[in-house]
Design a protein around this motif. Structure first.
Motif, PDB file in Angstrom:
ATOM      1  N   ASN A 214       5.405  31.679  24.528  1.00 41.31           N
ATOM      2  CA  ASN A 214       4.292  32.613  24.681  1.00 41.31           C
ATOM      3  C   ASN A 214       4.610  33.751  25.638  1.00 41.31           C
ATOM      4  OD1 ASN A 214       1.636  31.373  23.324  1.00 41.31           O
ATOM      5  ND2 ASN A 214       2.902  29.702  24.111  1.00 41.31           N
ATOM      6  N   PHE A 215       5.864  33.810  26.104  1.00 45.92           N
ATOM      7  CA  PHE A 215       6.261  34.860  27.039  1.00 45.92           C
ATOM      8  C   PHE A 215       7.580  35.485  26.595  1.00 45.92           C
ATOM      9  CE2 PHE A 215       3.505  32.047  29.423  1.00 45.92           C
ATOM     10  CZ  PHE A 215       2.728  32.918  30.181  1.00 45.92           C
ATOM     11  N   ASP A 216       7.818  36.679  27.079  1.00 46.43           N
ATOM     12  CA  ASP A 216       9.072  37.372  26.782  1.00 46.43           C
ATOM     13  C   ASP A 216      10.129  36.918  27.784  1.00 46.43           C
ATOM     14  OD1 ASP A 216      11.011  39.056  25.825  1.00 46.43           O
ATOM     15  OD2 ASP A 216      10.239  40.839  26.854  1.00 46.43           O
ATOM     16  N   VAL A 217      10.592  35.688  27.602  1.00 51.10           N
ATOM     17  CA  VAL A 217      11.594  35.100  28.490  1.00 51.10           C
ATOM     18  C   VAL A 217      12.672  34.430  27.641  1.00 51.10           C
ATOM     19  CG1 VAL A 217       9.952  34.687  30.371  1.00 51.10           C
ATOM     20  CG2 VAL A 217      10.305  32.908  28.624  1.00 51.10           C
ATOM     21  N   PRO A 218      13.891  34.255  28.176  1.00 51.19           N
ATOM     22  CA  PRO A 218      14.907  33.489  27.445  1.00 51.19           C
ATOM     23  C   PRO A 218      14.375  32.082  27.165  1.00 51.19           C
ATOM     24  CG  PRO A 218      15.871  34.633  29.320  1.00 51.19           C
ATOM     25  CD  PRO A 218      14.390  34.749  29.477  1.00 51.19           C
ATOM     26  N   ARG A 219      14.570  31.601  25.960  1.00 49.28           N
ATOM     27  CA  ARG A 219      13.966  30.315  25.606  1.00 49.28           C
ATOM     28  C   ARG A 219      14.676  29.694  24.411  1.00 49.28           C
ATOM     29  NH1 ARG A 219      10.727  34.537  23.980  1.00 49.28           N
ATOM     30  NH2 ARG A 219      10.162  34.632  21.770  1.00 49.28           N
ATOM     31  N   ASN A 220      14.284  28.454  24.135  1.00 50.54           N
ATOM     32  CA  ASN A 220      14.678  27.762  22.915  1.00 50.54           C
ATOM     33  C   ASN A 220      13.467  27.726  21.993  1.00 50.54           C
ATOM     34  OD1 ASN A 220      17.300  27.159  23.920  1.00 50.54           O
ATOM     35  ND2 ASN A 220      16.454  25.432  25.067  1.00 50.54           N
ATOM     36  N   ASP A 221      13.679  27.902  20.718  1.00 48.69           N
ATOM     37  CA  ASP A 221      12.598  28.006  19.744  1.00 48.69           C
ATOM     38  C   ASP A 221      11.752  26.727  19.735  1.00 48.69           C
ATOM     39  OD1 ASP A 221      10.926  28.445  17.627  1.00 48.69           O
ATOM     40  OD2 ASP A 221      12.520  28.840  16.165  1.00 48.69           O
ATOM     41  N   ALA A 222      10.455  26.874  19.995  1.00 49.84           N
ATOM     42  CA  ALA A 222       9.562  25.713  20.048  1.00 49.84           C
ATOM     43  C   ALA A 222       9.410  25.031  18.694  1.00 49.84           C
ATOM     44  CB  ALA A 222       8.185  26.130  20.573  1.00 49.84           C
ATOM     45  N   THR A 223       9.716  25.734  17.597  1.00 55.72           N
ATOM     46  CA  THR A 223       9.593  25.110  16.275  1.00 55.72           C
ATOM     47  C   THR A 223      10.707  24.096  16.021  1.00 55.72           C
ATOM     48  OG1 THR A 223      10.888  26.841  15.150  1.00 55.72           O
ATOM     49  CG2 THR A 223       8.495  27.179  15.354  1.00 55.72           C
ATOM     50  N   THR A 224      11.758  24.118  16.847  1.00 54.47           N
ATOM     51  CA  THR A 224      12.861  23.158  16.687  1.00 54.47           C
ATOM     52  C   THR A 224      12.973  22.209  17.890  1.00 54.47           C
ATOM     53  OG1 THR A 224      14.487  24.706  17.660  1.00 54.47           O
ATOM     54  CG2 THR A 224      14.165  24.791  15.273  1.00 54.47           C
ATOM     55  N   THR A 225      11.907  22.132  18.678  1.00 50.49           N
ATOM     56  CA  THR A 225      11.947  21.291  19.880  1.00 50.49           C
ATOM     57  C   THR A 225      12.299  19.838  19.565  1.00 50.49           C
ATOM     58  OG1 THR A 225      10.349  22.669  21.045  1.00 50.49           O
ATOM     59  CG2 THR A 225      10.610  20.432  21.839  1.00 50.49           C
ATOM     60  N   GLN A 226      11.784  19.315  18.460  1.00 55.30           N
ATOM     61  CA  GLN A 226      12.015  17.902  18.138  1.00 55.30           C
ATOM     62  C   GLN A 226      13.499  17.582  17.973  1.00 55.30           C
ATOM     63  OE1 GLN A 226       9.834  15.241  18.157  1.00 55.30           O
ATOM     64  NE2 GLN A 226       8.655  16.842  19.179  1.00 55.30           N
ATOM     65  N   ALA A 227      14.294  18.566  17.598  1.00 56.62           N
ATOM     66  CA  ALA A 227      15.739  18.348  17.474  1.00 56.62           C
ATOM     67  C   ALA A 227      16.398  18.199  18.839  1.00 56.62           C
ATOM     68  CB  ALA A 227      16.388  19.505  16.712  1.00 56.62           C
ATOM     69  N   ARG A 228      15.687  18.587  19.890  1.00 57.61           N
ATOM     70  CA  ARG A 228      16.226  18.479  21.250  1.00 57.61           C
ATOM     71  C   ARG A 228      15.530  17.382  22.057  1.00 57.61           C
ATOM     72  NH1 ARG A 228      15.680  23.716  19.941  1.00 57.61           N
ATOM     73  NH2 ARG A 228      13.701  23.992  21.061  1.00 57.61           N
ATOM     74  N   ARG A 229      14.556  16.711  21.447  1.00 55.23           N
ATOM     75  CA  ARG A 229      13.831  15.668  22.176  1.00 55.23           C
ATOM     76  C   ARG A 229      13.779  14.332  21.423  1.00 55.23           C
ATOM     77  NH1 ARG A 229      12.690  12.246  24.710  1.00 55.23           N
ATOM     78  NH2 ARG A 229      10.866  11.791  25.996  1.00 55.23           N
ATOM     79  N   ASN A 230      13.553  14.383  20.127  1.00 56.04           N
ATOM     80  CA  ASN A 230      13.462  13.171  19.318  1.00 56.04           C
ATOM     81  C   ASN A 230      14.869  12.712  18.925  1.00 56.04           C
ATOM     82  OD1 ASN A 230      13.318  11.725  16.598  1.00 56.04           O
ATOM     83  ND2 ASN A 230      11.145  11.788  17.179  1.00 56.04           N
ATOM     84  N   LYS A 231      15.195  11.458  19.256  1.00 52.44           N
ATOM     85  CA  LYS A 231      16.563  10.956  19.067  1.00 52.44           C
ATOM     86  C   LYS A 231      16.986  10.923  17.600  1.00 52.44           C
ATOM     87  CE  LYS A 231      16.285  10.290  23.474  1.00 52.44           C
ATOM     88  NZ  LYS A 231      16.729  11.361  24.367  1.00 52.44           N
ATOM     89  N   TYR A 232      16.032  10.800  16.694  1.00 53.66           N
ATOM     90  CA  TYR A 232      16.351  10.799  15.264  1.00 53.66           C
ATOM     91  C   TYR A 232      16.563  12.218  14.759  1.00 53.66           C
ATOM     92  CZ  TYR A 232      15.724  10.552  10.209  1.00 53.66           C
ATOM     93  OH  TYR A 232      15.894  10.704   8.859  1.00 53.66           O
ATOM     94  N   HIS A 233      15.622  13.107  15.030  1.00 53.17           N
ATOM     95  CA  HIS A 233      15.714  14.485  14.534  1.00 53.17           C
ATOM     96  C   HIS A 233      16.934  15.203  15.108  1.00 53.17           C
ATOM     97  CE1 HIS A 233      12.045  14.339  12.290  1.00 53.17           C
ATOM     98  NE2 HIS A 233      11.339  13.965  13.350  1.00 53.17           N
ATOM     99  N   MET A 234      17.351  14.786  16.293  1.00 56.19           N
ATOM    100  CA  MET A 234      18.542  15.352  16.931  1.00 56.19           C
ATOM    101  C   MET A 234      19.784  15.150  16.049  1.00 56.19           C
ATOM    102  SD  MET A 234      19.726  14.305  20.748  1.00 56.19           S
ATOM    103  CE  MET A 234      18.105  14.736  21.377  1.00 56.19           C
TER     104      MET A 234
END
Length: 418
Positions: free
Chosen positions: A94-114
């Motif tokens: 929600n801000f103009d800052v360096p970030r990782n795409d929130a639509t792919t967060t599960q690939a970085r948190r959920n052990k299966y989706h990763m």
């Protein structure tokens, strides 16, 4: 005294190793805001005084927190530890800052989706299956024809709820005992992933990314441990840059980070170097846990922490800085996982002074205090402390390591004896 800062750093769940972030930014003249995603995890190391404001999701909503944050000029939003990864992504989008795409967060948190993200990107990965159903997991196990497998909660962390299973009965027992349990991340276990057991050399890889460009800050090889047990390494050794193992795993980790969508910030990856090449065990899009960064700074002149802070403050210098750091000298560093062979309540203070005789001891931290219960160490969750041995002489490291274990055993036993 009152101040008003134009560029503020937001840290989500600034505890565990994330507790070092705010002091590092404050030391460079920046103000920090803390956001707490949950009250259901340990807040070890958190100091309210490190921040100019503190928001709690437990007593608010993401939209309300966003509204309050919009009253500041936000320079960066970073997770302090694993529990803060999801919320940090959500807020940063929600801000103009360096970030990782929130639509792919599960690939970085959920052990299966990763692992699925790796498979879809064509990056080498392990066989796996995930479900909330015990019967579905058992059916997959039977059809897979695998013998030994790893079972763990998809939203867990460390070795909490993780089991090495060799038959259907062990798998079912693990699932039943952990289903519905609140894990160390404050998440109730409902979904589990079953994965093939990877065999080979286990490595820990720490990195920092900036705009999709990646730099491996330090890499470690696990040593020792008990066969057929999870997370029982005795210590880890810092791997030198330029070695074949470093370069092989570094190339794989860069591809892996791209696949799971790590474009900005720190990441801690666990990789198994198998006979068929590297395979990801799991990755956390945050600082490495349980590390004393000062020891790594002493060994090579920088650490994942210092590189993370410098990248947030000056992203334009990332590649120049990374290329320069690759040429830094490295010293031998041993990351010792402390272990208690006994359990009970501490009736005496722990005497750390006896370790002064070890010339290579660089840093040491022990968690239990008098009156607290000391469990017998059996995995990463219950480790009572950590130490770093630093030297240019490997023989000196070996000798001090053996002596360290003797002193450690005596220290814990003395603290338990009435």
């Amino acid at each position: 005294m009152q101040t008003r800062s134009k560029n503020v750093i937001v840290i989500v769940d600034g505890w565990a190793s994330g507790r070092y972030l705010a002091p590092a930014f404050v030391g460079r003249g920046y103000d920090c805001i803390h956001v707490s995603s949950t009250d259901k995890t340990s807040h070890a190391g958190y100091r309210k005084s490190d921040y100019i404001d503190n928001f709690e999701l437990e007593s608010s909503t993401p939209s309300a927190i966003l509204e309050r944050l919009r009253g500041y000029s936000i320079k960066a939003i970073v997770p302090g530890c694993e529990s803060g990864v999801v919320l940090a992504d959500l807020l940063a989008n929600n801000f103009d800052v360096p970030r990782n795409d929130a639509t792919t967060t599960q690939a970085r948190r959920n052990k299966y989706h990763m692992i699925e993200a790796l498979r879809k990107a064509g990056v080498s990965s392990m066989k796996q299956f995930a479900s909330e159903s015990i019967s579905e997991i058992l059916a997959w196990y039977t059809a897979s024809e695998l013998k030994t497998v790893i079972v763990k909660p998809t939203m867990g962390c460390r070795s909490d709820g993780v089991a090495l299973c060799s038959n259907a009965a062990e798998i079912e027992s693990t699932l039943v005992s952990n289903h519905g349990k609140l894990n160390v991340m404050g998440v109730v276990n409902t979904e589990f992933v079953i994965q093939e057991r990877l065999e080979g050399i286990e490595l820990m890889v720490n990195s920092v990314s900036c705009g999709g460009d990646h730099f491996v800050t330090d890499m470690w090889i696990g040593v020792g441990g008990i066969k057929n047990r999870i997370s029982t390494d005795e210590y880890a050794e810092l791997i030198m840059r330029g070695t074949e193992i470093f370069e092989t795993v570094e190339r794989y980790v860069i591809d892996m980070l791209d696949a799971i969508g790590v474009r900005n910030g720190a990441a801690h990856s666990e990789v198994m170097l198998t006979v068929n090449g590297p395979r990801l065990i799991e990755c956390g899009a945050r600082l490495t846990g349980a590390q004393l960064f000062a020891a790594v700074e002493e060994a090579q002149g920088y650490s994942q922490l210092s590189m993370t802070v410098e990248t947030v403050l000056n992203p334009g210098q990332f590649r120049i800085r990374a290329d320069a750091l690759r040429k830094s000298n490295q010293r031998n560093l041993r990351f010792v996982y402390m272990c208690s062979k006994s359990d009970g309540y501490l009736v005496n203070d722990l005497d750390l002074s006896q370790f002064d005789q070890l010339a290579t001891l660089e840093r040491m931290i022990v968690f239990p205090r008098i009156g607290e219960y000391l469990p017998k160490t059996h995995d990463t969750v219950g480790r009572p402390g950590y130490a770093f041995l630093l030297s240019d002489d490997n023989q000196a490291l070996d000798m001090d390591y053996l002596r360290f274990r003797e002193l450690e055993s005596k220290m814990f036993q003395d603290a338990l004896d009435a």
